[in-house]
Structure formats: C-alpha cells, structure tokens
Design an enzyme around this catalytic site. Structure first.
Site, PDB file in Angstrom:
ATOM      1  CB  ALA A   1      -8.334  24.432  16.936  1.00 11.11           C
TER       2      ALA A   1
ATOM      3  CB  THR B   1     -14.026  29.748   6.997  1.00 12.54           C
ATOM      4  OG1 THR B   1     -14.832  29.649   8.178  1.00 12.54           O
ATOM      5  CG2 THR B   1     -14.860  30.522   5.843  1.00 12.54           C
TER       6      THR B   1
ATOM      7  CE1 TYR C   1      -6.877  14.676  17.280  1.00 12.24           C
ATOM      8  CE2 TYR C   1      -8.004  16.569  16.742  1.00 12.24           C
ATOM      9  CZ  TYR C   1      -6.962  15.947  17.067  1.00 12.24           C
ATOM     10  OH  TYR C   1      -5.531  16.689  16.839  1.00 12.24           O
TER      11      TYR C   1
HETATM   12  P1  NAD Z   1       1.178  13.185  13.461  1.00 15.23           P
HETATM   13  O1  NAD Z   1       0.008  12.076  13.198  1.00 15.23           O
HETATM   14  O2  NAD Z   1       1.975  13.183  12.146  1.00 15.23           O
HETATM   15  O3  NAD Z   1       2.068  12.530  14.502  1.00 15.23           O
HETATM   16  C1  NAD Z   1       1.601  11.962  15.511  1.00 15.23           C
HETATM   17  C2  NAD Z   1       2.508  10.743  15.892  1.00 15.23           C
HETATM   18  O4  NAD Z   1       2.107   9.902  16.874  1.00 15.23           O
HETATM   19  C3  NAD Z   1       2.628   9.671  14.617  1.00 15.23           C
HETATM   20  O5  NAD Z   1       4.065   9.484  14.173  1.00 15.23           O
HETATM   21  C4  NAD Z   1       2.065   8.429  15.420  1.00 15.23           C
HETATM   22  O6  NAD Z   1       2.867   7.219  15.019  1.00 15.23           O
HETATM   23  C5  NAD Z   1       2.679   8.796  17.020  1.00 15.23           C
HETATM   24  N1  NAD Z   1       1.907   7.968  17.652  1.00 15.23           N
HETATM   25  C6  NAD Z   1       0.489   7.357  17.861  1.00 15.23           C
HETATM   26  N2  NAD Z   1       0.260   6.741  18.580  1.00 15.23           N
HETATM   27  C7  NAD Z   1       1.472   6.242  19.165  1.00 15.23           C
HETATM   28  C8  NAD Z   1       1.668   5.235  20.148  1.00 15.23           C
HETATM   29  N3  NAD Z   1       0.763   4.579  20.934  1.00 15.23           N
HETATM   30  N4  NAD Z   1       3.069   5.366  20.734  1.00 15.23           N
HETATM   31  C9  NAD Z   1       3.936   5.800  19.938  1.00 15.23           C
HETATM   32  N5  NAD Z   1       3.458   6.737  19.076  1.00 15.23           N
HETATM   33  C10 NAD Z   1       2.499   6.950  18.691  1.00 15.23           C
HETATM   34  O7  NAD Z   1       0.353  14.420  13.798  1.00 15.23           O
HETATM   35  P2  NAD Z   1       0.876  15.787  13.770  1.00 15.23           P
HETATM   36  O8  NAD Z   1       0.173  16.612  12.832  1.00 15.23           O
HETATM   37  O9  NAD Z   1       2.588  15.771  13.804  1.00 15.23           O
HETATM   38  O10 NAD Z   1       0.220  16.290  15.329  1.00 15.23           O
HETATM   39  C11 NAD Z   1       1.127  16.245  16.308  1.00 15.23           C
HETATM   40  C12 NAD Z   1       0.122  16.603  17.568  1.00 15.23           C
HETATM   41  O11 NAD Z   1      -0.536  17.877  17.539  1.00 15.23           O
HETATM   42  C13 NAD Z   1      -0.965  15.667  17.660  1.00 15.23           C
HETATM   43  O12 NAD Z   1      -1.214  15.465  19.151  1.00 15.23           O
HETATM   44  C14 NAD Z   1      -2.000  16.127  16.917  1.00 15.23           C
HETATM   45  O13 NAD Z   1      -3.161  15.862  17.526  1.00 15.23           O
HETATM   46  C15 NAD Z   1      -1.790  17.799  17.409  1.00 15.23           C
HETATM   47  N6  NAD Z   1      -2.258  18.846  16.477  1.00 15.23           N
HETATM   48  C16 NAD Z   1      -2.185  18.829  15.249  1.00 15.23           C
HETATM   49  C17 NAD Z   1      -2.625  19.384  14.275  1.00 15.23           C
HETATM   50  C18 NAD Z   1      -2.222  19.693  13.039  1.00 15.23           C
HETATM   51  O14 NAD Z   1      -2.750  20.425  12.189  1.00 15.23           O
HETATM   52  N7  NAD Z   1      -1.118  19.094  12.594  1.00 15.23           N
HETATM   53  C19 NAD Z   1      -3.884  20.291  14.947  1.00 15.23           C
HETATM   54  C20 NAD Z   1      -4.191  20.273  16.240  1.00 15.23           C
HETATM   55  C21 NAD Z   1      -3.448  19.276  16.943  1.00 15.23           C
END
Ligand code: NAD
Length: 324
Positions: A119, A219, A149
């Site tokens: 988002a 919000t 980001y």
């Molecule tokens: P997270 O940070 O828990 O998981 C991301 C994982 O990617 C981590 O475990 C990290 O070690 C791994 N990673 C990062 N760089 C790496 C690399 N070079 N090689 C291998 N692994 C690598 O995040 P999440 O909350 O599980 O989110 C997952 C995805 O969803 C992400 O792409 C995030 O941007 C997207 N996202 C999440 C949310 C949320 O609210 N959680 C919201 C919007 C988007």
C-alpha cells in the site's frame, strides 16, 4: 505433487505461507537469508542464501515450478522505512532481488509468480485526510509514494509487468496493507504498529503510560495473517494479474487501536503522543475490485485478529522477563 517456492520464507508472511502450502499438500522449498525466528520452518527444504546474488537465485529456482511466491524484501515498520536512514539499502537490496527473480522465473519457466507489493505505493497527496484516504488501485498515478520503500515497490510492479508483456511471465501482484499476526517481528526494530502497540501494552502495568508516534489521529487498516494467506493463494491461482489491494477496510485511528488492545488486555494505560515517524495521515484498503474479480474479502475483524496477536506477544514479553 505440486511444487511451490517461497522467497522470504524466513520472514513473517513467508513462514506462515509455507505452513499453509504444506497443509494444502504442496512440496515446499523456502529460501531466505535467515530461518524463521519464532518457530521451526515447515518447508520440505530450506535454503539459506542471498537473493541479491543472481547465481544463487538461479540455483534455487527449479524448472517448471508450479507456484513461486516472491516475498523477500528489505523492510520493516515506520521506525525502519520512514526515517530515511535505510533508504539506499531498501531500494538497492529489494530492487536487486526483484531484478534477479523476474529474470530467472522466465528462464526457468515458472508457471505462476506472486509478487508482494505494498500500500506504500499510493500517492501521499491522496492520504492527507485521515478520515478519507483514497487507495483504489487506479489512483496510484501520478506517483508520489511517501517513502523510498514505496518507490521501489512501484518500480518492481512495473518490472514484473514488463516481464509479463515482453516474455509472457505469468505474474500476479498484490498490494498488501499492514498485515499482522502471531510470529511477526515484535521487538527487533522492524516491528510494525500492531506488534509495537501490543508489546508496549503488554509491558506496561495498569495506570502506566505508553508512547505513540504522532498525534494518534493518523488512520490505518490492518489485515490478519490468515486472511492475507487466503487472498494470496487465491490470487496466484486465478487468471487475474492485478495489482490488487489485499487489505482490510476496517479503518481505525492509532490511538483508538491502542484503546482496543487495552480492552483486550484488560488494562487501562495512558497514551502519550510523541514526535516520531508516522507515514501518511490516513490509509485504508479499498477492496472494491478484488471483491468483484476474486470474490475475496477478509473474514477476521480487527478485534478477533488482534486478540490472537496480543496473546502471542504477551507470552513473548512474559518469557523475556522470566529469562531476565
Ligand atoms: P519480513 O521482513 O518478515 O520478511 C521478508 C524476508 O525477506 C525476511 O525474512 C528477510 O530475511 C528476507 N530477505 C531480505 N533480503 C533478503 C535477501 N537479500 N536474500 C534472501 N532473503 C532476504 O516481511 P513480511 O512482513 O513477511 O513481508 C513480506 C513481503 O510483503 C515483503 O516483500 C513486504 O515488503 C511485503 N509487504 C508486507 C506488509 C506487511 O504488513 N507485513 C505490507 C506491505 C507489503
């Protein structure tokens, strides 16, 4: 047996997704820099390595994989992505991963690829009024995300769509809105608002005070992990491409969210609003299109989802104090 690969399988959503795919009977390979922190991975095979390295990406993505979920990113909560201190790493690391993954998925003829956008791609100018944010999918341009980001996510959405257009990559894109649940980061500097608020309230005695970044009138909406997994697998297995919002439409101010958690915790704690990184003033998922195209909407209310999450975080806090 169908084969799935989860990139980012050591992270919050990825580790839950691996469990979900296993429960559906898939053979699952997980890939990440690190193992999941809070429970053992359910993956059949887990490869630790750096997805910024093209050779590594090529070695872990197998030919004709049925489903690949690309969740790996350099990310965290507001304290990580909105301070500006990590901008170069966030952009470089995540873009490098996506450049590698898009290319290798085409080379290896992966049958369906899911990309997790955010988002945070939506323009700041549509999110200035906390009571009336606009986040319909088609409002993303003219682009003006409020963080690097968000800009990287927008770039990578376009990257995957270019690979679809030019090389036939069967990609599906979701824009997640604040996903939360048990077994997410809660005290390592990468935690997001739901986990941070649960932790602060769990750590504070009745009558004590917690600090909240901003005036608390900003919000957001928050999506429980189980709902996120339903939408993610539905989208990957559909004929649609997206980008689609995957979020909740239950919008709440951050101060009211803290009060909801207090009720769940059965505590009365004072809120002190302080200056801090807070992101846009208002944001809420708009699910009109995903409901129409995929017939998906969340099942969990915020109260139900945060009850599960608070119980888990309160237990972590208790264990930390009993070790100390
Ligand atoms: P997270 O940070 O828990 O998981 C991301 C994982 O990617 C981590 O475990 C990290 O070690 C791994 N990673 C990062 N760089 C790496 C690399 N070079 N090689 C291998 N692994 C690598 O995040 P999440 O909350 O599980 O989110 C997952 C995805 O969803 C992400 O792409 C995030 O941007 C997207 N996202 C999440 C949310 C949320 O609210 N959680 C919201 C919007 C988007």
């Amino acid at each position: 047996m169908k084969k799935a690969i989860v990139l980012g399988a050591g992270g919050f959503i990825g580790s839950h997704l691996v469990k979900r795919l296993k429960s559906e009977g898939y053979w699952v390979k997980g890939v990440d820099l690190k193992l999941p922190e809070y429970s053992k991975t359910a993956a059949d095979e887990f490869v630790q390595g750096d997805l910024r390295n093209l050779e590594f990406v090529s070695s872990v993505i197998e030919k004709n994989t049925d489903e690949l979920y690309q969740l790996a990113a350099d990310m965290g909560g507001a304290g990580y992505i909105f301070t500006g201190e990590h901008d170069a790493d966030v952009m470089h690391n995540s873009a490098q991963i996506n450049l590698n993954v898009a290319r290798v998925c085409v080379e290896k003829n992966v049958k369906a690829v899911f990309y997790s956008s955010s988002a945070c791609v939506y323009p700041e100018y549509n999110q200035l009024d906390p009571l009336n944010p606009k986040c319909a999918e088609n409002t993303v341009y003219p682009a003006q995300p409020d963080s690097e980001y968000g800009w990287e996510k927008l770039f990578s959405e376009r990257l995957y769509l270019s690979y679809k257009r030019n090389y036939g990559l069967n990609v599906k894109i979701a824009r997640y809105h604040n996903v939360y649940g048990p077994e997410g980061a809660w005290n390592n500097g990468k935690e997001k608002a739901p986990a941070a608020l649960c932790r602060k309230i769990a750590q504070t005695d009745n009558g004590g005070t917690i600090e909240i970044w901003g005036d608390g009138k900003q919000t957001r909406s928050f999506l429980f992990i189980d709902d996120c997994l339903d939408a993610t697998t539905n989208l990957l297995r559909s004929v649609k491409t997206g980008p689609y919002n995957i979020g909740s439409e239950e919008m709440i101010s951050i101060n009211d969210f803290a009060k909801l958690i207090m009720r769940i915790a059965d505590k009365n704690v004072h809120i002190k609003n302080i200056e801090g990184p807070e992101g846009v003033r208002g944001r809420c998922s708009d699910n009109t299109i995903i409901l129409k195209d995929l017939n998906w909407k969340p099942i969990y209310s915020l109260e139900q989802g945060i009850s599960h999450t608070y119980s888990w975080i309160a237990k972590q806090v208790e264990q930390m104090f009993s070790k100390a």
